[in-house]
Each structure stands twice: as structure tokens, then as C-alpha cells.
Design a protein around this motif. Structure first.
Motif, PDB file in Angstrom:
ATOM      1  N   THR A  14       0.707  -1.396  -0.144  1.00 20.62           N
ATOM      2  CA  THR A  14      -0.001   0.122   0.008  1.00 20.62           C
ATOM      3  C   THR A  14       0.948   1.221  -0.008  1.00 20.62           C
ATOM      4  O   THR A  14       1.673   1.204   0.787  1.00 20.62           O
ATOM      5  N   LEU A  15       0.601   2.268  -0.797  1.00 19.89           N
ATOM      6  CA  LEU A  15       1.280   3.306  -1.124  1.00 19.89           C
ATOM      7  C   LEU A  15       0.855   4.421   0.006  1.00 19.89           C
ATOM      8  O   LEU A  15       0.227   5.346  -0.249  1.00 19.89           O
ATOM      9  N   ILE A  16       1.503   4.350   1.068  1.00 19.62           N
ATOM     10  CA  ILE A  16       1.247   5.392   2.366  1.00 19.62           C
ATOM     11  C   ILE A  16       2.147   6.582   1.966  1.00 19.62           C
ATOM     12  O   ILE A  16       1.502   7.673   2.770  1.00 19.62           O
ATOM     13  N   ASN A  17       2.779   6.820   0.954  1.00 19.15           N
ATOM     14  CA  ASN A  17       3.488   8.315   0.765  1.00 19.15           C
ATOM     15  C   ASN A  17       2.421   9.088   0.199  1.00 19.15           C
ATOM     16  O   ASN A  17       2.466  10.272   0.152  1.00 19.15           O
ATOM     17  N   LEU A  18       1.344   8.364  -0.420  1.00 13.26           N
ATOM     18  CA  LEU A  18       0.167   9.303  -1.335  1.00 13.26           C
ATOM     19  C   LEU A  18      -0.906   9.250  -0.369  1.00 13.26           C
ATOM     20  O   LEU A  18      -1.438   8.472   0.472  1.00 13.26           O
ATOM     21  N   TYR A  19      -1.672  10.371  -0.685  1.00 15.03           N
ATOM     22  CA  TYR A  19      -3.079  10.478  -0.008  1.00 15.03           C
ATOM     23  C   TYR A  19      -3.925   9.099  -0.602  1.00 15.03           C
ATOM     24  O   TYR A  19      -3.591   8.595  -1.593  1.00 15.03           O
ATOM     25  N   PRO A  20      -4.788   8.887   0.351  1.00 10.57           N
ATOM     26  CA  PRO A  20      -5.628   7.751  -0.183  1.00 10.57           C
ATOM     27  C   PRO A  20      -6.451   7.863  -1.486  1.00 10.57           C
ATOM     28  O   PRO A  20      -6.770   9.184  -1.638  1.00 10.57           O
ATOM     29  N   ASP A  21      -6.597   6.756  -2.225  1.00  8.30           N
ATOM     30  CA  ASP A  21      -7.552   6.860  -3.368  1.00  8.30           C
ATOM     31  C   ASP A  21      -8.920   6.203  -2.972  1.00  8.30           C
ATOM     32  O   ASP A  21      -8.820   4.861  -3.170  1.00  8.30           O
ATOM     33  N   SER A  22      -9.913   6.854  -2.774  1.00  2.78           N
ATOM     34  CA  SER A  22     -10.927   6.038  -2.404  1.00  2.78           C
ATOM     35  C   SER A  22     -11.818   5.756  -3.532  1.00  2.78           C
ATOM     36  O   SER A  22     -12.877   4.987  -3.398  1.00  2.78           O
ATOM     37  N   GLY A  23     -11.137   6.211  -4.794  1.00  3.66           N
ATOM     38  CA  GLY A  23     -11.745   5.685  -6.067  1.00  3.66           C
ATOM     39  C   GLY A  23     -11.202   4.665  -6.701  1.00  3.66           C
ATOM     40  O   GLY A  23     -11.587   4.259  -7.938  1.00  3.66           O
ATOM     41  N   SER A  24     -10.373   3.961  -5.921  1.00  2.79           N
ATOM     42  CA  SER A  24      -9.671   2.611  -6.586  1.00  2.79           C
ATOM     43  C   SER A  24     -10.682   1.727  -7.119  1.00  2.79           C
ATOM     44  O   SER A  24     -11.654   1.372  -6.744  1.00  2.79           O
ATOM     45  N   LYS A  25     -10.187   1.478  -8.507  1.00  5.53           N
ATOM     46  CA  LYS A  25     -11.386   0.761  -9.373  1.00  5.53           C
ATOM     47  C   LYS A  25     -11.666  -0.690  -8.751  1.00  5.53           C
ATOM     48  O   LYS A  25     -12.941  -1.120  -8.779  1.00  5.53           O
ATOM     49  N   ASN A  26     -10.690  -1.212  -8.336  1.00  9.22           N
ATOM     50  CA  ASN A  26     -11.038  -2.654  -7.686  1.00  9.22           C
ATOM     51  C   ASN A  26     -11.864  -2.579  -6.592  1.00  9.22           C
ATOM     52  O   ASN A  26     -12.706  -3.334  -6.825  1.00  9.22           O
ATOM     53  N   LEU A  27     -11.507  -1.635  -5.722  1.00  9.93           N
ATOM     54  CA  LEU A  27     -12.480  -1.585  -4.537  1.00  9.93           C
ATOM     55  C   LEU A  27     -13.904  -1.165  -4.944  1.00  9.93           C
ATOM     56  O   LEU A  27     -14.787  -1.774  -4.482  1.00  9.93           O
ATOM     57  N   ILE A  28     -13.996  -0.178  -5.737  1.00  5.68           N
ATOM     58  CA  ILE A  28     -15.458   0.088  -6.229  1.00  5.68           C
ATOM     59  C   ILE A  28     -16.195  -0.896  -6.901  1.00  5.68           C
ATOM     60  O   ILE A  28     -17.381  -1.101  -6.387  1.00  5.68           O
ATOM     61  N   ARG A  29     -15.380  -1.662  -7.788  1.00  8.33           N
ATOM     62  CA  ARG A  29     -16.109  -2.720  -8.514  1.00  8.33           C
ATOM     63  C   ARG A  29     -16.425  -3.945  -7.369  1.00  8.33           C
ATOM     64  O   ARG A  29     -17.701  -4.371  -7.541  1.00  8.33           O
ATOM     65  N   LEU A  30     -15.842  -4.172  -6.385  1.00  9.53           N
ATOM     66  CA  LEU A  30     -16.115  -5.143  -5.256  1.00  9.53           C
ATOM     67  C   LEU A  30     -17.469  -4.654  -4.503  1.00  9.53           C
ATOM     68  O   LEU A  30     -18.289  -5.544  -4.232  1.00  9.53           O
ATOM     69  N   LEU A  31     -17.389  -3.530  -4.188  1.00 10.32           N
ATOM     70  CA  LEU A  31     -18.290  -2.978  -3.341  1.00 10.32           C
ATOM     71  C   LEU A  31     -19.673  -2.580  -4.120  1.00 10.32           C
ATOM     72  O   LEU A  31     -20.741  -3.065  -3.630  1.00 10.32           O
ATOM     73  N   GLU A  32     -19.434  -2.441  -5.347  1.00 18.53           N
ATOM     74  CA  GLU A  32     -20.680  -2.377  -6.198  1.00 18.53           C
ATOM     75  C   GLU A  32     -21.364  -3.971  -6.237  1.00 18.53           C
ATOM     76  O   GLU A  32     -22.603  -3.839  -6.147  1.00 18.53           O
ATOM     77  N   LYS A  33     -20.536  -4.816  -6.591  1.00 19.52           N
ATOM     78  CA  LYS A  33     -21.108  -6.206  -6.676  1.00 19.52           C
ATOM     79  C   LYS A  33     -21.533  -6.684  -5.109  1.00 19.52           C
ATOM     80  O   LYS A  33     -22.527  -7.202  -5.097  1.00 19.52           O
ATOM     81  N   PHE A  34     -20.822  -6.306  -4.047  1.00 15.39           N
ATOM     82  CA  PHE A  34     -21.328  -6.848  -2.797  1.00 15.39           C
ATOM     83  C   PHE A  34     -22.723  -6.211  -2.351  1.00 15.39           C
ATOM     84  O   PHE A  34     -23.175  -6.928  -1.726  1.00 15.39           O
ATOM     85  N   TYR A  35     -22.698  -4.726  -2.625  1.00 16.12           N
ATOM     86  CA  TYR A  35     -24.020  -4.206  -2.249  1.00 16.12           C
ATOM     87  C   TYR A  35     -25.083  -4.120  -3.329  1.00 16.12           C
ATOM     88  O   TYR A  35     -26.246  -3.583  -3.153  1.00 16.12           O
ATOM     89  N   ASP A  36     -24.798  -4.629  -4.643  1.00 12.92           N
ATOM     90  CA  ASP A  36     -25.478  -4.588  -5.724  1.00 12.92           C
ATOM     91  C   ASP A  36     -25.996  -2.930  -6.068  1.00 12.92           C
ATOM     92  O   ASP A  36     -27.136  -3.016  -6.071  1.00 12.92           O
ATOM     93  N   THR A  37     -25.216  -2.156  -5.944  1.00 13.66           N
ATOM     94  CA  THR A  37     -25.362  -0.704  -6.073  1.00 13.66           C
ATOM     95  C   THR A  37     -24.378  -0.046  -6.933  1.00 13.66           C
ATOM     96  O   THR A  37     -23.198  -0.433  -6.932  1.00 13.66           O
ATOM     97  N   ALA A  38     -24.873   1.267  -7.498  1.00 15.98           N
ATOM     98  CA  ALA A  38     -23.911   1.837  -8.367  1.00 15.98           C
ATOM     99  C   ALA A  38     -22.944   2.493  -7.485  1.00 15.98           C
ATOM    100  O   ALA A  38     -23.560   3.284  -6.633  1.00 15.98           O
TER     101      ALA A  38
END
Ligand SMILES: Cc1ncc(COP(=O)(O)O)c(C=O)c1O
Length: 364
Positions: free
Chosen positions: A57-81
Motif C-alpha cells: 500500500t502506497l502510504i506516501n500518497l493520499y488515499p485513493d478512495s476511487g480505486s477501481k478494484n475496490l469500487i467494483r467489489l463494493l458495487e457487486k457486494f451491495y448490488d449498487t452503483a
């Protein structure tokens, strides 16, 4: 120099509050069942894979809450856009964001008893809170809640679903009837829904633009990561996006959530075990005639001492035996909330409760 006059700077609604107190654990011998966490720790194998995953994890940078992998997983998990959700540093932060955004003439309607943070956060935002007293037998909402004399006044309702600390669900039809009135916003806080067999309200966010749903991973074993989600239609979510601090979720939490969504089987297993243990603990505790035990759809049980003469002895007994469960004050002072622990912890608790019965109840 004269001392700082704090009241010249800090608003009364803050001065009047006491800081939220977390029970301190002073010894390893403590039986800690007060915070509705999961007491199951990660297995050796998954722990190793987790460490491997987050190490880059790149802790030298600000967090990227728009990470494609994470978003895709959450959309699937909650069945929401993705357009329909934002993240919070725990759902506590999301409750705060909601209440921060409100006009002062919106009444905050909160069932009583329920999760204390709704009231606390509303107060320091100088909002007017109105408690909805729940009937002690079923702890459900009053049938006439929607037949309010003043249907035109603006209100926001907070419903913990299932409710903390009572463990039941409020009547779904009543919640829906409140959603039909556009003078209401309804927050359905599904912190404990993993342990219940009721359907989530998330699927209604496109039907009701006055609905907000909250979720968290805290109750299933990830309380330390602090990750919650808020779901709603675009009207409300666009406003919340303006107040949410840009980097509110740290990079390690974001990576961790991505890892655990890909390994959710570990939690499914523990959720199932918790439900089994809850039912077992319910039937064991139910045999003690000095308490009432309330049925629960969450990861805790609410109990009530039948005789108020037992209160001081019971509190002393808990303290002497290093048992930490959630106690209450005021109208609720005979009630205690017990988090369902591991099988060993639940057995230990039941044994203690048996001893209490032997030692004290026959003295009444
Ligand atoms: C009903 C309810 N909502 C929200 C929360 C807060 O959860 P989080 O850890 O996501 O801030 C709790 C925690 O006890 C809770 O009981």
C-alpha cells in the motif's frame, strides 16, 4: 494572565456534553462483551495473506478512495452503483455528516432506547431531538407514528435496523409509510443486518429519494479498520459529498477492505457461528429466573433484572468478576446488553450467571 474563558468560545451544546467513555480493560482476565465487536480473530493463513496484500500500500500518497478494484467489489457486494454511496470512517462519521448538513428546524426523531450517537451528535449540532419511546414489551414503533398532528414539519428519523440495544427490527411497513411522506428523511442504519434474516433497504434508494441506508463492517470482525458506507439517491448524496472530508478513509483501511471483500468467506463463517451462539446463549440465559432475556436478531442480547433489589449486587458481581457488559442508566437501569462472544466466552458468562443465582437470588 487570566485563564481562558472557555464559554466565550465553545458552544453550550458542547459544554453540556460528557465525553464518550469507552470501558477500559485492565487485565487479560476480563470478559469483555460490551461493544458488539466480533471476538473472533483471523486465522493464521488469512492473516499471512492479508499482511502480504497490504504491504505494498502506497502510504506516501493520499488515499485513493476511487480505486477501481475496490469500487467494483463494493458495487457487486451491495448490488449498487458507485454514484449511490460514500465511505465513512466508521458509520459514526456518516451519522455526523448527515446531521451536519441539516437545517436547524428539522426535528431529529430517535427511538428510545436506541444507539446513543444519534442523540449525542444531533445535540452538539444544535438540532432539536425528539425521542420516540418504545414500548417495553416488543420495542416496536408506535402504530400512530405517522399520524402526526404536524405532518408538514420537517423530520429526520434514525432507525437502527435491527435496533441497538433491543435486538429487534422495527415494523417495515411503518418505516415505508414514513418514507411516503416527503417531509421526512428516514435513515435506516443496518449495522447489525449481517446477523438478521431481513432484507436490506439498500434496494429502495432509487425508489425513495428521502431514504438513507448506513452499513458498517465493524460488527463482523473489522471494527478496528473503521469503515462504514452511506447509500442514498443522488439528491442527498450530492450534498453529503460536499461535506465529507476528502481523505477520510486511510489507505491501509481501503486496501484491507479490498482484501477482505475478496476473502469474505472468513466472515460468513463467523457470522454463522455468532448467530448459532446467540441462540444457544439465549436459551441458556433464559433459564435463569432472575432475568428476562429478549430475543435478538443482532450479535448481542438484551437482558433485564426482574427485581430492582438485585441491581447493586449484580453490578458489584460484574465488577468483582471482571465481566464487562453494557449497562444503562435512567429508565433502563435494570437492563444490560451482552455481546455474543466466542463459545468459550459465552460458556464462561453463563457459568458466572449461574453462580450469581446461587449466591444472591435466594436472599431476596
Ligand atoms: C446502530 C449502530 N450504528 C452505528 C454504529 C457505529 O458503527 P461504526 O463502528 O461503523 O462507527 C454502531 C456501533 O455500535 C451501532 O450500534
Amino acid at each position: 494572565m487570566p485563564p481562558l474563558k472557555i464559554e466565550n468560545f465553545i458552544k453550550n451544546s458542547v459544554l453540556e456534553l460528557s465525553a464518550y467513555k469507552v470501558n477500559e480493560v485492565e487485565s487479560d482476565e476480563v470478559l469483555k462483551l460490551d461493544a458488539n465487536e466480533s471476538n473472533y480473530t483471523l486465522g493464521k493463513d488469512i492473516k499471512k495473506r492479508y499482511a502480504d496484500f497490504i504491504k505494498d500500500t502506497l502510504i506516501n500518497l493520499y488515499p485513493d478512495s476511487g480505486s477501481k478494484n475496490l469500487i467494483r467489489l463494493l458495487e457487486k457486494f451491495y448490488d449498487t452503483a458507485v454514484e449511490n454511496f460514500i465511505f465513512g470512517n466508521g458509520s459514526d462519521e456518516l451519522i455526523s455528516i448527515i446531521l451536519l448538513s441539516l437545517k436547524k428546524d428539522v426535528a431529529v426523531k430517535i427511538p428510545s432506547p436506541s444507539f446513543s450517537m444519534y442523540d449525542i451528535i444531533a445535540r452538539y449540532n444544535d438540532l432539536k431531538t425528539e425521542l420516540i419511546k418504545l414500548d417495553e414489551k416488543y420495542f416496536d414503533l408506535p402504530e400512530n407514528i405517522n399520524a402526526d398532528k404536524d405532518k408538514n414539519s420537517k423530520k429526520i428519523f434514525f432507525f437502527s435496523y435491527p435496533n441497538n440495544p433491543t435486538g429487534n427490527h422495527f415494523n417495515r411497513d411503518i418505516i415505508k409509510s414514513l418514507l411516503e411522506n416527503k417531509n421526512n428523511i428516514v435513515v435506516v442504519d443496518e449495522a447489525y443486518i449481517f446477523f438478521s434474516n431481513k432484507e436490506s433497504f439498500i434496494k429502495y434508494i432509487n425508489k425513495y429519494d428521502n431514504l438513507i441506508v448506513l452499513r458498517t463492517f465493524s460488527k463482523i470482525g473489522l471494527a478496528g479498520l473503521r469503515f462504514g458506507m452511506l447509500f442514498s439517491g443522488d439528491k442527498l448524496i450530492n450534498e453529503f459529498k460536499k461535506i465529507k472530508l476528502p481523505y477520510n478513509i486511510n489507505s491501509l483501511t481501503l486496501s484491507s477492505i479490498e482484501f477482505f471483500l475478496n476473502n469474505f468467506g472468513e466472515f460468513d463463517k463467523n457470522i454463522k457461528k455468532t448467530i448459532e451462539q446467540r441462540e444457544k446463549l439465549y436459551s441458556v440465559l433464559n433459564k435463569f429466573d432472575y432475568i428476562y432475556v429478549y430475543p435478538s436478531d443482532a450479535n448481542f442480547l438484551l437482558i433485564k433484572l426482574k427485581d430492582k433489589k438485585l441491581k447493586n449486587k449484580f453490578d458489584k458481581f460484574l465488577k468483582d468478576n471482571n465481566i464487562i457488559i453494557r449497562s444503562f442508566t435512567g429508565d433502563m437501569k435494570l437492563f444490560y446488553r451482552i455481546t455474543v462472544g466466542t463459545p468459550a466466552e459465552n460458556k464462561k458468562l453463563a457459568d458466572y450467571f449461574k453462580n450469581f443465582k446461587k449466591d444472591f437470588t435466594n436472599m431476596l
